[in-house]
Motif scaffolding. Structure first.
Motif, PDB file in Angstrom:
ATOM      1  N   ALA A 195      -5.269   7.613   3.298  1.00  0.00           N
ATOM      2  CA  ALA A 195      -6.199   8.426   2.514  1.00  0.00           C
ATOM      3  C   ALA A 195      -6.961   9.331   3.462  1.00  0.00           C
ATOM      4  O   ALA A 195      -7.036   9.064   4.667  1.00  0.00           O
ATOM      5  CB  ALA A 195      -7.160   7.549   1.709  1.00  0.00           C
ATOM      6  N   LYS A 196      -7.537  10.387   2.895  1.00  0.00           N
ATOM      7  CA  LYS A 196      -8.263  11.359   3.712  1.00  0.00           C
ATOM      8  C   LYS A 196      -9.769  11.172   3.638  1.00  0.00           C
ATOM      9  O   LYS A 196     -10.524  11.869   4.313  1.00  0.00           O
ATOM     10  CB  LYS A 196      -7.896  12.779   3.280  1.00  0.00           C
ATOM     11  CG  LYS A 196      -6.427  13.116   3.538  1.00  0.00           C
ATOM     12  CD  LYS A 196      -6.093  14.531   3.103  1.00  0.00           C
ATOM     13  CE  LYS A 196      -4.624  14.852   3.382  1.00  0.00           C
ATOM     14  NZ  LYS A 196      -4.255  16.227   2.931  1.00  0.00           N
ATOM     15  N   ARG A 197     -10.218  10.242   2.783  1.00  0.00           N
ATOM     16  CA  ARG A 197     -11.651   9.958   2.677  1.00  0.00           C
ATOM     17  C   ARG A 197     -11.865   8.445   2.687  1.00  0.00           C
ATOM     18  O   ARG A 197     -11.023   7.688   2.213  1.00  0.00           O
ATOM     19  CB  ARG A 197     -12.244  10.542   1.384  1.00  0.00           C
ATOM     20  CG  ARG A 197     -12.298  12.065   1.350  1.00  0.00           C
ATOM     21  CD  ARG A 197     -13.116  12.517   0.143  1.00  0.00           C
ATOM     22  NE  ARG A 197     -12.463  12.184  -1.121  1.00  0.00           N
ATOM     23  CZ  ARG A 197     -13.087  12.152  -2.294  1.00  0.00           C
ATOM     24  NH1 ARG A 197     -14.393  12.395  -2.366  1.00  0.00           N
ATOM     25  NH2 ARG A 197     -12.425  11.855  -3.395  1.00  0.00           N
ATOM     26  N   VAL A 198     -13.027   8.030   3.202  1.00  0.00           N
ATOM     27  CA  VAL A 198     -13.381   6.610   3.255  1.00  0.00           C
ATOM     28  C   VAL A 198     -14.797   6.451   2.719  1.00  0.00           C
ATOM     29  O   VAL A 198     -15.707   7.178   3.128  1.00  0.00           O
ATOM     30  CB  VAL A 198     -13.310   6.052   4.690  1.00  0.00           C
ATOM     31  CG1 VAL A 198     -13.609   4.562   4.693  1.00  0.00           C
ATOM     32  CG2 VAL A 198     -11.956   6.338   5.320  1.00  0.00           C
ATOM     33  N   LEU A 227       0.816  -1.212   0.000  1.00  0.00           N
ATOM     34  CA  LEU A 227       0.000   0.000   0.000  1.00  0.00           C
ATOM     35  C   LEU A 227       0.847   1.258   0.000  1.00  0.00           C
ATOM     36  O   LEU A 227       1.951   1.285   0.542  1.00  0.00           O
ATOM     37  CB  LEU A 227      -0.927   0.007   1.213  1.00  0.00           C
ATOM     38  CG  LEU A 227      -1.912  -1.152   1.334  1.00  0.00           C
ATOM     39  CD1 LEU A 227      -2.836  -0.925   2.521  1.00  0.00           C
ATOM     40  CD2 LEU A 227      -2.720  -1.331   0.049  1.00  0.00           C
ATOM     41  N   SER A 228       0.289   2.288  -0.613  1.00  0.00           N
ATOM     42  CA  SER A 228       0.859   3.637  -0.571  1.00  0.00           C
ATOM     43  C   SER A 228      -0.308   4.615  -0.536  1.00  0.00           C
ATOM     44  O   SER A 228      -1.475   4.218  -0.670  1.00  0.00           O
ATOM     45  CB  SER A 228       1.762   3.887  -1.780  1.00  0.00           C
ATOM     46  OG  SER A 228       1.051   3.678  -2.984  1.00  0.00           O
ATOM     47  N   GLU A 229      -0.012   5.886  -0.360  1.00  0.00           N
ATOM     48  CA  GLU A 229      -1.063   6.887  -0.186  1.00  0.00           C
ATOM     49  C   GLU A 229      -2.006   6.914  -1.382  1.00  0.00           C
ATOM     50  O   GLU A 229      -1.580   6.809  -2.529  1.00  0.00           O
ATOM     51  CB  GLU A 229      -0.444   8.260   0.032  1.00  0.00           C
ATOM     52  CG  GLU A 229      -1.442   9.328   0.419  1.00  0.00           C
ATOM     53  CD  GLU A 229      -0.784  10.644   0.784  1.00  0.00           C
ATOM     54  OE1 GLU A 229      -1.523  11.642   0.947  1.00  0.00           O
ATOM     55  OE2 GLU A 229       0.447  10.678   0.899  1.00  0.00           O
ATOM     56  N   ALA A 230      -3.293   7.054  -1.100  1.00  0.00           N
ATOM     57  CA  ALA A 230      -4.319   7.057  -2.136  1.00  0.00           C
ATOM     58  C   ALA A 230      -5.292   8.208  -1.905  1.00  0.00           C
ATOM     59  O   ALA A 230      -5.235   8.900  -0.879  1.00  0.00           O
ATOM     60  CB  ALA A 230      -5.057   5.720  -2.138  1.00  0.00           C
ATOM     61  N   ASP A 231      -6.185   8.394  -2.868  1.00  0.00           N
ATOM     62  CA  ASP A 231      -7.205   9.439  -2.748  1.00  0.00           C
ATOM     63  C   ASP A 231      -8.396   8.984  -1.924  1.00  0.00           C
ATOM     64  O   ASP A 231      -9.105   9.814  -1.345  1.00  0.00           O
ATOM     65  CB  ASP A 231      -7.693   9.859  -4.143  1.00  0.00           C
ATOM     66  CG  ASP A 231      -6.587  10.378  -5.024  1.00  0.00           C
ATOM     67  OD1 ASP A 231      -5.891  11.316  -4.594  1.00  0.00           O
ATOM     68  OD2 ASP A 231      -6.406   9.843  -6.138  1.00  0.00           O
ATOM     69  N   LEU A 232      -8.621   7.673  -1.884  1.00  0.00           N
ATOM     70  CA  LEU A 232      -9.840   7.174  -1.267  1.00  0.00           C
ATOM     71  C   LEU A 232      -9.645   5.730  -0.813  1.00  0.00           C
ATOM     72  O   LEU A 232      -9.060   4.922  -1.533  1.00  0.00           O
ATOM     73  CB  LEU A 232     -10.988   7.234  -2.293  1.00  0.00           C
ATOM     74  CG  LEU A 232     -12.384   6.802  -1.869  1.00  0.00           C
ATOM     75  CD1 LEU A 232     -12.947   7.751  -0.812  1.00  0.00           C
ATOM     76  CD2 LEU A 232     -13.315   6.752  -3.083  1.00  0.00           C
ATOM     77  N   ILE A 233     -10.149   5.427   0.379  1.00  0.00           N
ATOM     78  CA  ILE A 233     -10.257   4.055   0.861  1.00  0.00           C
ATOM     79  C   ILE A 233     -11.692   3.603   0.633  1.00  0.00           C
ATOM     80  O   ILE A 233     -12.636   4.309   1.006  1.00  0.00           O
ATOM     81  CB  ILE A 233      -9.913   3.950   2.357  1.00  0.00           C
ATOM     82  CG1 ILE A 233      -8.448   4.318   2.597  1.00  0.00           C
ATOM     83  CG2 ILE A 233     -10.212   2.551   2.890  1.00  0.00           C
ATOM     84  CD1 ILE A 233      -8.122   4.554   4.064  1.00  0.00           C
ATOM     85  N   PHE A 282     -20.739   1.573  -8.408  1.00  0.00           N
ATOM     86  CA  PHE A 282     -21.424   2.613  -7.648  1.00  0.00           C
ATOM     87  C   PHE A 282     -20.425   3.487  -6.894  1.00  0.00           C
ATOM     88  O   PHE A 282     -20.646   4.696  -6.739  1.00  0.00           O
ATOM     89  CB  PHE A 282     -22.438   1.993  -6.694  1.00  0.00           C
ATOM     90  CG  PHE A 282     -23.557   1.238  -7.369  1.00  0.00           C
ATOM     91  CD1 PHE A 282     -23.723   1.266  -8.743  1.00  0.00           C
ATOM     92  CD2 PHE A 282     -24.446   0.481  -6.618  1.00  0.00           C
ATOM     93  CE1 PHE A 282     -24.756   0.561  -9.365  1.00  0.00           C
ATOM     94  CE2 PHE A 282     -25.479  -0.223  -7.215  1.00  0.00           C
ATOM     95  CZ  PHE A 282     -25.639  -0.182  -8.595  1.00  0.00           C
ATOM     96  N   SER A 283     -19.339   2.889  -6.421  1.00  0.00           N
ATOM     97  CA  SER A 283     -18.297   3.684  -5.769  1.00  0.00           C
ATOM     98  C   SER A 283     -17.644   4.628  -6.770  1.00  0.00           C
ATOM     99  O   SER A 283     -17.364   5.795  -6.454  1.00  0.00           O
ATOM    100  CB  SER A 283     -17.241   2.769  -5.154  1.00  0.00           C
ATOM    101  OG  SER A 283     -17.787   1.983  -4.120  1.00  0.00           O
ATOM    102  N   ARG A 284     -17.386   4.144  -7.959  1.00  0.00           N
ATOM    103  CA  ARG A 284     -16.816   4.985  -9.018  1.00  0.00           C
ATOM    104  C   ARG A 284     -17.714   6.185  -9.280  1.00  0.00           C
ATOM    105  O   ARG A 284     -17.236   7.317  -9.411  1.00  0.00           O
ATOM    106  CB  ARG A 284     -16.655   4.162 -10.296  1.00  0.00           C
ATOM    107  CG  ARG A 284     -16.058   4.925 -11.472  1.00  0.00           C
ATOM    108  CD  ARG A 284     -16.095   4.073 -12.731  1.00  0.00           C
ATOM    109  NE  ARG A 284     -17.479   3.774 -13.113  1.00  0.00           N
ATOM    110  CZ  ARG A 284     -17.834   2.843 -13.984  1.00  0.00           C
ATOM    111  NH1 ARG A 284     -16.909   2.080 -14.557  1.00  0.00           N
ATOM    112  NH2 ARG A 284     -19.102   2.649 -14.272  1.00  0.00           N
ATOM    113  N   ALA A 285     -19.027   5.972  -9.332  1.00  0.00           N
ATOM    114  CA  ALA A 285     -19.960   7.063  -9.597  1.00  0.00           C
ATOM    115  C   ALA A 285     -19.964   8.092  -8.473  1.00  0.00           C
ATOM    116  O   ALA A 285     -20.129   9.298  -8.722  1.00  0.00           O
ATOM    117  CB  ALA A 285     -21.367   6.501  -9.798  1.00  0.00           C
ATOM    118  N   MET A 286     -19.774   7.637  -7.225  1.00  0.00           N
ATOM    119  CA  MET A 286     -19.780   8.557  -6.090  1.00  0.00           C
ATOM    120  C   MET A 286     -18.457   9.265  -5.889  1.00  0.00           C
ATOM    121  O   MET A 286     -18.409  10.374  -5.348  1.00  0.00           O
ATOM    122  CB  MET A 286     -20.118   7.795  -4.796  1.00  0.00           C
ATOM    123  CG  MET A 286     -21.552   7.385  -4.655  1.00  0.00           C
ATOM    124  SD  MET A 286     -21.893   6.776  -2.968  1.00  0.00           S
ATOM    125  CE  MET A 286     -21.696   8.287  -2.024  1.00  0.00           C
ATOM    126  N   ALA A 287     -17.366   8.642  -6.303  1.00  0.00           N
ATOM    127  CA  ALA A 287     -16.036   9.103  -5.919  1.00  0.00           C
ATOM    128  C   ALA A 287     -15.653  10.437  -6.524  1.00  0.00           C
ATOM    129  O   ALA A 287     -14.954  11.240  -5.901  1.00  0.00           O
ATOM    130  CB  ALA A 287     -14.997   8.049  -6.293  1.00  0.00           C
TER     131      ALA A 287
END
Length: 213
Positions: free
Chosen positions: A55-58, A26-32, A109-114
């Motif tokens: 990440a800063k959002r879940v 793992l490395s830093e990401a935009d979203l978990i 659905f996660s893709r649509a929300m992200a």
């Protein structure tokens, strides 16, 4: 783990388990993204990764499926979000997707929300669904770098009171079939299934572990 199956069945189940697990570095990401299920340890691991700054959002995704209809008061996503908040994840950084009923919908659905700014994600799921999540993300959300991980649960400890050993083995078998069949439907990328895994799958089906096919 209380042994209620034969040693041969247990050995074949371990073979499928070893095939299903991935644990990307793992490395830093935009979203978990936490995939909902019967296993709240996934929510615990999402909270841990958030606390460690990955990440800063879940985002938690999941309605209620075959295994969780009577397990939570609300949706899987709601239950996971509540658990994460108990563990210190601020409500303001949590997103809830409450409609997905399978891994394909979890991803779409996660893709649509992200949002379009997401370029790198960490998908957290049960250990034995890592390979399916990996293959699904690459087929249905190829625009992002998708890292896949899970709680560091041992094979012996994965069955729970609500989801005991025999149900767990049915799941392991069913997911091998999906890994084989879903690429032709466009749901997942194709993956090679080793002969040892195919043999273990065939043996377990003959032993009656086919309820998740």
């Amino acid at each position: 783990m209380k042994l209620s199956v034969s040693p041969a069945v247990l050995l074949a189940a371990r073979t499928l388990w070893d095939f299903h697990i991935i644990y990307d570095d793992l490395s830093e990401a935009d979203l978990i993204i936490g995939l909902g299920s019967y296993d709240l340890r996934v929510a615990d691991h999402c909270a841990e990764l958030f606390r460690r700054g990955f990440a800063k959002r879940v985002l938690f995704t999941g309605k209620s499926g075959n295994w969780t209809g009577n397990l939570y008061e609300g949706t899987e996503a709601d239950a996971f979000a509540a658990r994460a908040k108990e563990l210190g994840v601020p409500e303001a950084v949590i997103m809830i997707e409450p409609a997905a009923t399978n891994i394909g919908e979890n991803i779409r659905f996660s893709r649509a929300m992200a949002g379009s700014d997401v370029r790198r994600i960490i998908i957290v799921t049960k250990p034995q669904t890592q390979r399916r999540a990996h293959a699904t993300a690459r087929a249905q959300w190829p625009q992002v770098v998708a890292l896949v991980t899970a709680p560091p649960t041992r094979f012996e400890d994965q069955p729970t009171e609500a989801y005991p050993l025999e149900m767990f083995i049915h799941e392991l078998v069913g997911d091998v079939q999906r890994i084989r069949d879903y690429p032709a439907k466009g749901f997942q990328i194709a993956q090679s299934v080793p002969a040892s895994v195919a043999d273990a799958f065939d043996f377990l089906v003959k032993e009656g572990y086919h309820h998740h096919l």
